[in-house]
Motif scaffolding. Structure first.
Motif, short mmCIF file in Angstrom:
data_model
loop_
_atom_site.label_atom_id
_atom_site.label_comp_id
_atom_site.label_asym_id
_atom_site.label_seq_id
_atom_site.Cartn_x
_atom_site.Cartn_y
_atom_site.Cartn_z
N THR A 26 -0.77 -2.65 3.12
CA THR A 26 -2.20 -2.08 3.01
C THR A 26 -2.30 -3.54 4.15
O THR A 26 -3.06 -3.94 4.64
N TRP A 83 -8.14 1.03 5.13
CA TRP A 83 -7.80 -0.69 5.06
C TRP A 83 -7.80 -1.59 6.04
O TRP A 83 -7.57 -3.11 6.35
N LEU A 91 -6.09 1.67 -2.73
CA LEU A 91 -4.47 1.01 -2.12
C LEU A 91 -4.40 -0.53 -2.60
O LEU A 91 -3.71 -1.22 -1.86
#
Length: 376
Positions: A26, A83, A91
Motif C-alpha cells: 500500500t 492509502w 492496511l
C-alpha cells in the motif's frame, strides 16, 4: 502537535521490528497514486504505465520493473482514498507480529467484523478519525448521512466509495481484497526488490533496539523525532496529537522502501501501534522541516547571498571573500559559520588556508527537500 510514545514501564520486548508485505504494497500504491508528493517516484510511476515491448521501462529513483494494465491502473486510482495521507488502519499490521506473508495479512482484513471493517474504511474514505464516530455507520442514519456529506465535500471518488460501503460492505471488502491481490502480483518485481532492502534494514534495526534501547532507536528513525527522559518517551512531530502507552500497547516498527518521505504512526484503540518509516538509499540524507527551514532562512541574508554567489563558482578563502564582498573578515567568518552549520558549504584545507565552496548538490535539492518535508 505531536504523537508521543510513552516508554515508562516498557522494555525491549514491547517494541518489535518486522516487515509487512501489505504495508509495503500500500506504500507503493500511495507513491503511485500521489507521485507528485514523491519526487523520487515520478520516473517509477511513469514506468508502471509504460509499454514493456518498447523498453520504456526501477525502487528509489530508478525505473519500474513492473507494469500495470489500464484496467488495474483505473481500479487502483478508484481505491486511492484508502492509502492516501490517512491510510486505512487495516492496511498496516493489526498486531505486533511482523514478517508474515501477504495472504495472512489479507486474511486479517477478511476476518474483521463487518461493522469494524466499515468503521475503519469510513474513517479512511473521510480522511481521518478525529471527527464524528463511525462505529455504527452501517445502521445509524446520522452517521451514514455524516459520512456521505463529508466525502462529497472531498471528492467524487470518495463519495462513490462511501456509497458502495454503505450499500454493500461485504462486496466492497471482497473487491478490495481482489484488488490488493492483483496489485501485488503486478508489482511483484518491484516489491521483491524492496523486500531485499527492507531485510537488510531489519537486521540493523533489531540490533539497535537490543543494544541502544527502543527509545533511542525510535527517535533515530526520523529527523523530527526526539527522545526525552523523565518520563522516558519518544516524540514525533506530526499533524495530529496522540499518546501511546507502550507498556500496554506494543509497537511494531516497519521499514519501508516505498514509504519515503512519510513516517506513519498508527495508533488506534484495540490494535498494536505501528511505526512505518522510510529506508533511505545509501549515501542519501533526508532533512526534516527544521533543517530545510534553517537552510532557506540562512540564504535570505543579502551578505550571505553575495558570499554564496562567489563560492558557487570557485573555492575561496575568507580573506578573498572579504576583499570581493566589501565586508570585514569577522563578518565573512560569521556568515561562513552560519552557512557551514546549515550544511551548505564544504571546506578544504591547504596548509593554513581554508577554502570554502558551495555545496551545489545540496542547494540543487532544496526544492525537493522542501516538498519532502512538507509532505512528511
Amino acid at each position: 502537535m505531536s504523537v508521543v510514545l510513552s516508554l515508562a514501564g516498557a522494555g525491549p520486548a514491547h517494541v518489535l521490528a518486522g516487515a509487512s508485505q501489505l504495508a509495503e504494497l500500500t506504500a507503493a500504491l500511495h507513491a503511485y497514486t500521489e507521485a507528485e508528493h514523491h519526487p523520487w517516484a515520478m520516473r517509477w510511476a511513469r514506468g508502471l504505465e509504460a509499454d514493456p515491448d518498447r523498453g520504456d521501462t526501477s525502487v528509489q529513483g530508478t525505473a519500474s520493473a513492473s507494469t500495470l494494465t489500464p484496467k488495474l491502473r483505473r481500479r487502483i486510482r478508484e481505491w486511492a482514498p484508502l492509502w492516501a495521507s490517512y491510510r486505512a488502519r487495516y492496511l498496516l499490521p493489526l498486531n505486533a507480529a511482523g514478517d508474515r506473508v501477504l495472504t495472512e495479512e489479507l486474511a486479517d482484513i477478511e476476518s474483521l467484523p463487518l461493522p469494524l471493517f466499515a468503521e475503519l474504511t469510513g474513517y479512511a474514505i473521510r480522511g481521518g478519525n478525529s471527527g464524528a464516530p463511525l462505529n455504527r455507520v452501517l445502521r445509524d442514519e446520522g452517521q451514514r448521512a455524516g459520512l456521505l456529506a463529508a466525502t462529497e465535500r472531498r471528492s467524487t471518488a470518495r463519495a462513490e466509495l462511501a456509497r458502495r460501503l454503505l450499500d454493500a460492505p461485504d462486496a466492497l471488502r471482497a473487491d478490495l481484497l481482489d484488488l490488493l491481490t492483483g496489485a501485488a502480483l503486478a508489482l511483484e518485481p518491484d516489491l521483491t526488490r524492496a523486500e531485499r532492502a527492507i531485510a537488510a534494514q531489519l537486521t540493523r534495526l533489531r540490533m539497535s533496539i537490543e543494544h541502544d534501547g527502543p527509545g533511542r532507536t525510535l527517535a533515530g528513525l526520523d529527523p523530527s523525532a526526539s527522545y526525552r527522559d523523565e518520563p522516558p518517551r519518544v516524540v514525533f512531530d506530526k499533524f495530529h496529537h496522540g499518546i501511546v502507552n507502550v507498556a500496554t500497547t506494543p509497537v511494531l516498527v516497519v521499514p519501508s522502501a516505498f514509504g519515503r518521505p512519510h513516517l506513519l504512526v498508527k495508533h488506534e484503540p484495540g490494535f498494536a501501534a505501528v511505526v512505518q518509516y522510510p529506508v533511505l538509499v545509501e549515501g542519501d540524507d533526508q532533512p526534516g522541516y527544521a533543517v530545510v527551514h534553517r537552510r532557506l532562512e540562512v540564504l535570505c541574508d543579502p551578505g550571505r547571498q553575495r558570499i554564496v554567489r562567489a563560492i558557487a563558482r570557485e573555492p575561496l578563502t575568507p580573506s578573498d571573500l572579504a576583499d570581493r564582498g566589501g565586508m570585514s573578515l569577522p563578518q565573512v567568518s560569521r556568515h561562513l559559520a552560519r552557512l557551514r552549520e546549515a550544511g551548505l558549504v564544504t571546506v578544504e584545507r591547504d596548509g593554513r588556508r581554508a577554502y570554502y565552496q558551495l555545496n551545489l548538490e545540496r542547494v540543487r535539492r532544496m526544492g525537493d527537500d522542501l516538498l519532502t518535508a512538507l509532505f512528511h
